[in-house]
Design a protein around this motif. Structure first.
Motif, PDB file in Angstrom:
ATOM      1  N   PHE A 126       0.858  -1.188   0.000  1.00  0.00           N
ATOM      2  CA  PHE A 126       0.000   0.000   0.000  1.00  0.00           C
ATOM      3  C   PHE A 126       0.895   1.240   0.000  1.00  0.00           C
ATOM      4  N   VAL A 163      -2.230  -3.459  -4.241  1.00  0.00           N
ATOM      5  CA  VAL A 163      -3.000  -2.216  -4.260  1.00  0.00           C
ATOM      6  C   VAL A 163      -2.033  -1.057  -4.033  1.00  0.00           C
ATOM      7  N   SER A 164      -1.763  -0.303  -5.096  1.00  0.00           N
ATOM      8  CA  SER A 164      -0.854   0.845  -5.011  1.00  0.00           C
ATOM      9  C   SER A 164      -1.659   2.091  -4.664  1.00  0.00           C
ATOM     10  N   THR A 165      -1.293   2.718  -3.564  1.00  0.00           N
ATOM     11  CA  THR A 165      -2.113   3.793  -2.997  1.00  0.00           C
ATOM     12  C   THR A 165      -1.420   5.146  -2.938  1.00  0.00           C
ATOM     13  N   THR A 200      -3.563   8.921  -0.523  1.00  0.00           N
ATOM     14  CA  THR A 200      -4.874   8.340  -0.250  1.00  0.00           C
ATOM     15  C   THR A 200      -5.030   8.199   1.258  1.00  0.00           C
ATOM     16  N   ILE A 205      -8.538   3.727   1.462  1.00  0.00           N
ATOM     17  CA  ILE A 205      -7.839   2.482   1.124  1.00  0.00           C
ATOM     18  C   ILE A 205      -8.657   1.287   1.607  1.00  0.00           C
ATOM     19  N   THR A 209      -9.834  -1.468  -0.985  1.00  0.00           N
ATOM     20  CA  THR A 209      -9.272  -2.812  -0.849  1.00  0.00           C
ATOM     21  C   THR A 209     -10.380  -3.849  -0.787  1.00  0.00           C
ATOM     22  N   TYR A 225      -4.058   0.364  -9.245  1.00  0.00           N
ATOM     23  CA  TYR A 225      -3.735   1.712  -8.776  1.00  0.00           C
ATOM     24  C   TYR A 225      -5.000   2.395  -8.263  1.00  0.00           C
ATOM     25  N   ILE A 226      -4.882   2.999  -7.080  1.00  0.00           N
ATOM     26  CA  ILE A 226      -5.942   3.841  -6.563  1.00  0.00           C
ATOM     27  C   ILE A 226      -5.316   5.171  -6.159  1.00  0.00           C
ATOM     28  N   THR A 290      -6.966   5.171 -12.333  1.00  0.00           N
ATOM     29  CA  THR A 290      -7.192   4.482 -11.067  1.00  0.00           C
ATOM     30  C   THR A 290      -8.480   3.664 -11.061  1.00  0.00           C
TER      31      THR A 290
END
Length: 321
Positions: A126, A163-165, A200, A205, A209, A225-226, A290
Motif C-alpha cells: 500500500f 493495491v498501489s495507494t 490516499t 484504502i 481494498t 492503482y488507486i 485508477t
C-alpha cells in the motif's frame, strides 16, 4: 459493483489492526456480511488481544462487535514455518502490517504465504510503484518490496493482488516528514515544485481494498492503482495557502541537498524517503488510470483532508483563545 461469486466462501485473514488494518477490516466485514460463508480473522499479538491500554481495548471490542475472529501470533518471533502453519487454514490473506514491523518482515510473510499454499494474497504494498522506482532508490525498505513482487511473480500457485495507494494523505502534513511545516509557515518541495505525489487516506484504502477483493470479474495477479489525489508540490502549497489564509514560504529541497543530508545521516529513514520522492519516479500516477475513477468511487482529496483537519485545528485554537 458486483460481488464475485468465487469470493462468497472465503476464509480471509488480515494481518494487523492498526490505522490501515482497522479501515480494511471494517469494510471487509461489511461486505462479508453479505457473502454467505465468508469469514474474517485478524492476526494480532497475544499482548494486543489482552492489552489493558484503552485504545487497544476499544479496537478489540470493535473487532469482536464486527464478528471478526481474533488469532494470536507474533510476526517478529515466529519463524516462516510457524507463520505458514498459522496461514494454512485461510484462502485469502491481506497484510496490513507495514514497514514498522522492520526489515525482512514482508519477505518472511510472503515466503510463509507461499509455503502455506494460501490461494490469494494481498501483500503490504500500500504505497508507491516499486517497479518503476527499481532497486537502489536509497530506501532499502523499497528494495524489499520489489523482492516481494519478484517472489510472487515467480510462482503460479498463489494469486496475488497489489493495491498501489501512494502515501497516506496525512503524511504530507506530518511534521517529521517536513513537506508541510505549519509551525514555520513553510512548504518544502521534494526535488522541484513540478514533482507530483499520489496520496490516499487509510479510510479510502479500506473501502477500495474491500471493493477490489470482492470485485467481479475476479482480479488476479495485477497491480491495481488507486488514488485519493495526485498533486504537485506547487498545488500543495496553494492548498495550504487557501486553508490557512496565509502565504506560506516555499522552499525547494533539491536532490543534491537531500542526498547530502542522507550522506550525513545514512541511517535516517525519513531522509531516505525524502530522497526517493525527490527523484519523482514511481510516486505519482494519473487519477484517470485508477480503479476508483473507473468505478466512479468518490475519494477524499488532499484539499478536503486539509480543510477537515487543519481548518478544524485552527478553529479549535481560536476557540480556546
Amino acid at each position: 459493483m458486483n460481488v464475485n461469486p468465487e469470493n462468497t466462501h472465503d476464509a480471509i485473514l488480515v494481518i494487523g489492526a492498526g490505522e490501515l488494518g482497522m479501515a480494511v477490516i471494517r469494510n471487509l466485514a461489511q461486505r462479508a456480511a453479505l457473502s454467505a460463508g465468508t469469514t474474517i480473522t485478524v492476526l494480532l499479538r497475544q499482548a494486543s488481544i489482552h492489552s489493558r491500554e484503552p485504545g487497544k481495548q476499544r479496537d478489540v471490542a470493535e473487532l469482536r462487535a464486527l464478528g471478526v475472529t481474533l488469532l494470536a501470533g507474533d510476526l517478529l518471533t515466529a519463524t516462516t514455518s510457524d507463520l505458514a502453519d498459522l496461514f494454512r487454514p485461510f484462502t485469502t490473506l491481506v497484510c496490513c502490517t507495514g514497514f514498522a514491523a522492520g526489515g525482512g518482515t514482508q519477505l518472511k510473510i510472503a515466503h510463509a504465504v507461499l509455503a502455506a499454499g494460501v490461494k490469494r494474497y494481498f501483500p503490504w504494498q500500500f504505497g508507491v510503484d516499486y517497479d518503476l522506482i527499481g532497486k537502489g532508490s536509497g530506501q532499502d525498505l523499497f528494495d524489499e518490496q520489489l523482492d516481494v513482487r519478484h517472489l510472487l511473480r515467480a510462482q503460479t500457485r498463489t494469486e496475488w493482488v497489489i493495491v498501489s495507494t501512494g502515501i497516506f494523505t496525512s503524511y504530507l502534513f506530518e511534521p517529521s516528514f517536513g513537506i508541510v511545516d505549519l509551525a514555520r509557515n513553510t512548504v518544502h518541495a521534494l526535488g522541484s515544485w513540478d514533482n507530483a505525489v499520489t496520496v490516499t487516506t487509510p479510510e479510502d484504502i479500506g473501502v477500495l481494498t474491500a471493493a477490489i477483493l470482492f470485485a467481479a470479474p475476479r482480479i488476479v495477479n495485477q497491480v491495481v492503482y488507486i488514488a485519493g489525489d495526485t498533486l504537485t508540490y506547487a498545488r500543495l502549497a496553494d492548498i495550504v495557502d487557501g486553508v490557512t489564509g496565509t502565504k506560506v514560504r516555499r522552499v525547494t529541497w533539491d536532490i543534491a541537498y537531500l542526498a547530502a543530508g542522507l550522506a550525513r545521516e545514512p541511517g535516517d529513514t525519513v531522509r531516505k524517503y525524502r530522497l526517493a520522492f525527490a527523484k519523482g519516479t514511481g510516486v505519482a500516477w494519473d487519477m484517470n488510470q485508477t480503479f476508483n475513477h473507473k468505478h466512479h468511487i468518490g475519494m477524499t482529496s488532499a484539499e478536503q483532508w486539509a480543510r477537515q483537519k487543519i481548518s478544524g485545528q485552527s478553529r479549535s485554537a481560536g476557540d480556546a483563545a
